[in-house]
Design a protein around this motif. Sequence first.
Motif, PDB file in Angstrom:
ATOM      1  N   SER A  93      11.353 -12.083 -17.401  1.00 31.42           N
ATOM      2  CA  SER A  93      10.688 -10.750 -18.097  1.00 31.42           C
ATOM      3  C   SER A  93      11.489  -9.809 -18.024  1.00 31.42           C
ATOM      4  CB  SER A  93       9.107 -10.845 -17.563  1.00 31.42           C
ATOM      5  OG  SER A  93       9.444 -10.231 -16.130  1.00 31.42           O
ATOM      6  N   VAL A  94      10.885  -8.517 -18.730  1.00 32.35           N
ATOM      7  CA  VAL A  94      11.471  -7.377 -18.792  1.00 32.35           C
ATOM      8  C   VAL A  94      11.569  -6.789 -17.216  1.00 32.35           C
ATOM      9  CG1 VAL A  94      11.192  -4.994 -19.337  1.00 32.35           C
ATOM     10  CG2 VAL A  94      10.803  -6.764 -21.077  1.00 32.35           C
ATOM     11  N   GLU A  95      10.417  -7.028 -16.644  1.00 26.76           N
ATOM     12  CA  GLU A  95      10.454  -6.453 -15.221  1.00 26.76           C
ATOM     13  C   GLU A  95      11.374  -7.071 -14.380  1.00 26.76           C
ATOM     14  OE1 GLU A  95       6.347  -5.235 -13.053  1.00 26.76           O
ATOM     15  OE2 GLU A  95       6.828  -7.172 -13.588  1.00 26.76           O
ATOM     16  N   GLU A  96      11.279  -8.406 -14.452  1.00 30.29           N
ATOM     17  CA  GLU A  96      12.186  -9.310 -13.480  1.00 30.29           C
ATOM     18  C   GLU A  96      13.717  -9.010 -13.805  1.00 30.29           C
ATOM     19  OE1 GLU A  96       9.481 -13.153 -13.251  1.00 30.29           O
ATOM     20  OE2 GLU A  96      10.631 -12.924 -14.966  1.00 30.29           O
ATOM     21  N   ASN A  97      14.094  -8.806 -15.049  1.00 32.91           N
ATOM     22  CA  ASN A  97      15.437  -8.264 -15.376  1.00 32.91           C
ATOM     23  C   ASN A  97      15.743  -7.065 -14.583  1.00 32.91           C
ATOM     24  OD1 ASN A  97      17.234 -10.012 -16.951  1.00 32.91           O
ATOM     25  ND2 ASN A  97      15.336 -10.012 -18.197  1.00 32.91           N
ATOM     26  N   LEU A  98      15.132  -6.332 -14.727  1.00 30.67           N
ATOM     27  CA  LEU A  98      15.384  -4.842 -13.894  1.00 30.67           C
ATOM     28  C   LEU A  98      15.343  -4.793 -12.599  1.00 30.67           C
ATOM     29  CD1 LEU A  98      15.811  -1.824 -14.912  1.00 30.67           C
ATOM     30  CD2 LEU A  98      13.420  -1.650 -14.747  1.00 30.67           C
ATOM     31  N   ASN A  99      14.551  -5.737 -11.896  1.00 34.23           N
ATOM     32  CA  ASN A  99      14.352  -5.805 -10.255  1.00 34.23           C
ATOM     33  C   ASN A  99      15.816  -6.627 -10.064  1.00 34.23           C
ATOM     34  OD1 ASN A  99      12.247  -4.482  -9.679  1.00 34.23           O
ATOM     35  ND2 ASN A  99      10.996  -6.067 -10.263  1.00 34.23           N
ATOM     36  N   PHE A 100      16.345  -7.547 -10.786  1.00 34.99           N
ATOM     37  CA  PHE A 100      17.222  -8.394 -10.600  1.00 34.99           C
ATOM     38  C   PHE A 100      18.754  -7.544 -10.448  1.00 34.99           C
ATOM     39  CE2 PHE A 100      21.116 -10.919 -12.071  1.00 34.99           C
ATOM     40  CZ  PHE A 100      21.195 -11.770 -11.176  1.00 34.99           C
ATOM     41  N   TYR A 120      13.121   3.402 -20.110  1.00 31.30           N
ATOM     42  CA  TYR A 120      12.213   2.498 -19.859  1.00 31.30           C
ATOM     43  C   TYR A 120      10.738   2.559 -20.276  1.00 31.30           C
ATOM     44  CZ  TYR A 120      10.695  -1.544 -17.008  1.00 31.30           C
ATOM     45  OH  TYR A 120       9.744  -3.007 -16.491  1.00 31.30           O
ATOM     46  N   SER A 121      10.072   3.744 -20.296  1.00 36.55           N
ATOM     47  CA  SER A 121       8.836   4.096 -20.514  1.00 36.55           C
ATOM     48  C   SER A 121       8.599   3.397 -22.018  1.00 36.55           C
ATOM     49  CB  SER A 121       8.696   5.357 -20.788  1.00 36.55           C
ATOM     50  OG  SER A 121       9.259   6.229 -21.489  1.00 36.55           O
ATOM     51  N   HIS A 122       9.716   3.327 -22.843  1.00 40.63           N
ATOM     52  CA  HIS A 122       9.582   2.645 -24.438  1.00 40.63           C
ATOM     53  C   HIS A 122       9.047   1.271 -24.123  1.00 40.63           C
ATOM     54  CE1 HIS A 122      11.047   6.018 -26.933  1.00 40.63           C
ATOM     55  NE2 HIS A 122      11.659   6.153 -25.631  1.00 40.63           N
ATOM     56  N   ILE A 123       9.592   0.465 -22.946  1.00 44.80           N
ATOM     57  CA  ILE A 123       9.380  -1.003 -22.974  1.00 44.80           C
ATOM     58  C   ILE A 123       8.418  -1.447 -21.864  1.00 44.80           C
ATOM     59  CG2 ILE A 123      11.282  -1.908 -24.399  1.00 44.80           C
ATOM     60  CD1 ILE A 123      13.319  -1.642 -21.455  1.00 44.80           C
ATOM     61  N   GLU A 124       7.935  -0.392 -21.180  1.00 40.12           N
ATOM     62  CA  GLU A 124       7.245  -0.718 -19.894  1.00 40.12           C
ATOM     63  C   GLU A 124       6.022  -1.422 -20.531  1.00 40.12           C
ATOM     64  OE1 GLU A 124       6.983   2.523 -17.109  1.00 40.12           O
ATOM     65  OE2 GLU A 124       7.041   1.250 -15.338  1.00 40.12           O
ATOM     66  N   PRO A 125       5.398  -1.041 -21.431  1.00 38.90           N
ATOM     67  CA  PRO A 125       4.134  -1.676 -21.985  1.00 38.90           C
ATOM     68  C   PRO A 125       4.229  -3.109 -22.238  1.00 38.90           C
ATOM     69  CG  PRO A 125       4.241   0.424 -23.114  1.00 38.90           C
ATOM     70  CD  PRO A 125       5.641   0.103 -22.295  1.00 38.90           C
ATOM     71  N   PHE A 126       5.327  -3.704 -22.117  1.00 37.97           N
ATOM     72  CA  PHE A 126       5.656  -5.038 -22.331  1.00 37.97           C
ATOM     73  C   PHE A 126       6.533  -5.612 -21.280  1.00 37.97           C
ATOM     74  CE2 PHE A 126       6.025  -2.419 -26.165  1.00 37.97           C
ATOM     75  CZ  PHE A 126       5.020  -2.829 -26.882  1.00 37.97           C
TER      76      PHE A 126
END
Lengths: 304, 251
Positions: A93-100, A120-126
Amino acid sequence: MQKVIESFGVGKKFGATQALNDISFEVNESEIFGFIGPDGAGKTTLFRIIATLLLPNEGEMKVLGLDATTGFKELRSNIGYMPGRFSLYQDLSVEENLNFYATVFGTTVQENYDLISDIYSHIEPFKKRLAGKLSGGMKQKLALSCALIHKPRLLVLDEPTTGVDAVSRSEFWSMLAKLRKYNITIIVSTPYMDEAMKCDRVALIQNGRILSIDTPQKIREGFSKRLYRIRAQDKYKLIIALRKYPNTNTAYPFGDSIHVTFIDNAPGDSLPGFLESEGIPGVTIEESGAGIEDRFLELMEKTA
Amino acid sequence: MNDIVISVRNLVKKFGDFVANDNLSFEVYSGEIFGFLGANGAGKTTALRILSGLSSPTSGEVMVAGYDAKKEPEKIKKNIGYMCQKFSLYEDLTVKENTMLYGGIYGMSLPLIKKRTAELMEKLNFSDYENKLISDLPLGMKQKLAFSVAVLHEPKIVFLDEPTGGVDPVTRRQFWEMIYEAASRGITVFVTTHYMDEAEYCDRISIMSDGKIVALDTPANLKKQYNAETVEEVFIKIARPDSPPSPLKGG
């Protein structure tokens, strides 16, 4: 001022292909430096050398004061690299990529959140969505967030706007401009000449060689002739006729007009009559400033 | 004005509840270079698939090259050409094999394919490359060849998807001259692109947003109307969504 990149006579060969030839340039701190050139010019090869992923055959590449061939371990933690092909994990996911990416670089998303919040705020909802299911513009924002999450001193962006629509492209460039305040140096490549104007300085690159390095304004001013925009209803007929006109030096289609230079540096009084006799009515002729692409064309002619 | 070769009236295309094309109406003339623009997900690809006979409208009337997109999509396919920058030619076939293949697919006779191929090689100065693999050609040559192959069967309309992305400025201009030349022979050129400076070359452009056509005129008139220097500015003024961006794949 410290130089962030110093390249001296860098060359790279792949078999018989000379991908880069005598590449020398310097990039200053906090600069947005653009490499503008078509596919196959050598932009990606150069960026891989800067990102310590390829070794040059000739010359020296110094990045953040270190030699890119020997200092790669230290450099990699200070460079954020966004390759041309989307290279995040499509099945995370979006979040998982960033954490990785944060974890790989020994940091956390929280620690550097202020740096990426605007993007990131543009994509945070997803953030629960798989990266592979995002649109082009969203992927680009996620890739930029991942390249920035370890707060690099140098950001290397290889064709970040290719294949992205005009709205996302314009948003992307304003995000880059906002990163200035964090003292991050940015090098960015693009095949699109109009994007040169968004950079502090640019290098025009073609066939593995740098044609010119300067501010976009100075590059435009380097155009050596007076340039005229000529318009008529039938552009094809107009080009053919202009090429027949004895005083014409170059005639290239440029959007809705033809950009023309003349051997005498001016069209001459006989041009309107000549075009009329070629069956082209309603012609308008106006002098115009040259753009980056005009200058690129001129430099290509000189090296051809 | 010239003959109408594409006529779209009240075209609606729905996928479930999602309206991808919301009541589109426009006409394109023979010999016209028509730019079809829109942000990712605006509905361009959906409309393009309908215009090229690959998908059927939910409602509305779509006539392309004289055929009804709902009833005669196979006839439409025979009368159009299609080129996209990256995937038009088979890389592991030679130049000649590609022209043979495409000519054959479009039902051209062998003598006609041979004649057109020979003319083409001469026109493009490609005679030394006839038996070379596509993968060995420089990008600029591939692109010129891809366009020429797309019009080998002299279609009424050729669809170009981001035709000049990534090529050097000289090749790009040679390419547009080829497009002008095709248009002057009466071939309609329908261009979809993300790059607004490509749009500046078109005779007329339409801009889609959220499934609707929100602007349609000559580049010069649109620039005047929106008080903008470039088509890019016009596009951003029109297409920047006010609502939160949709993450759905599209384009």
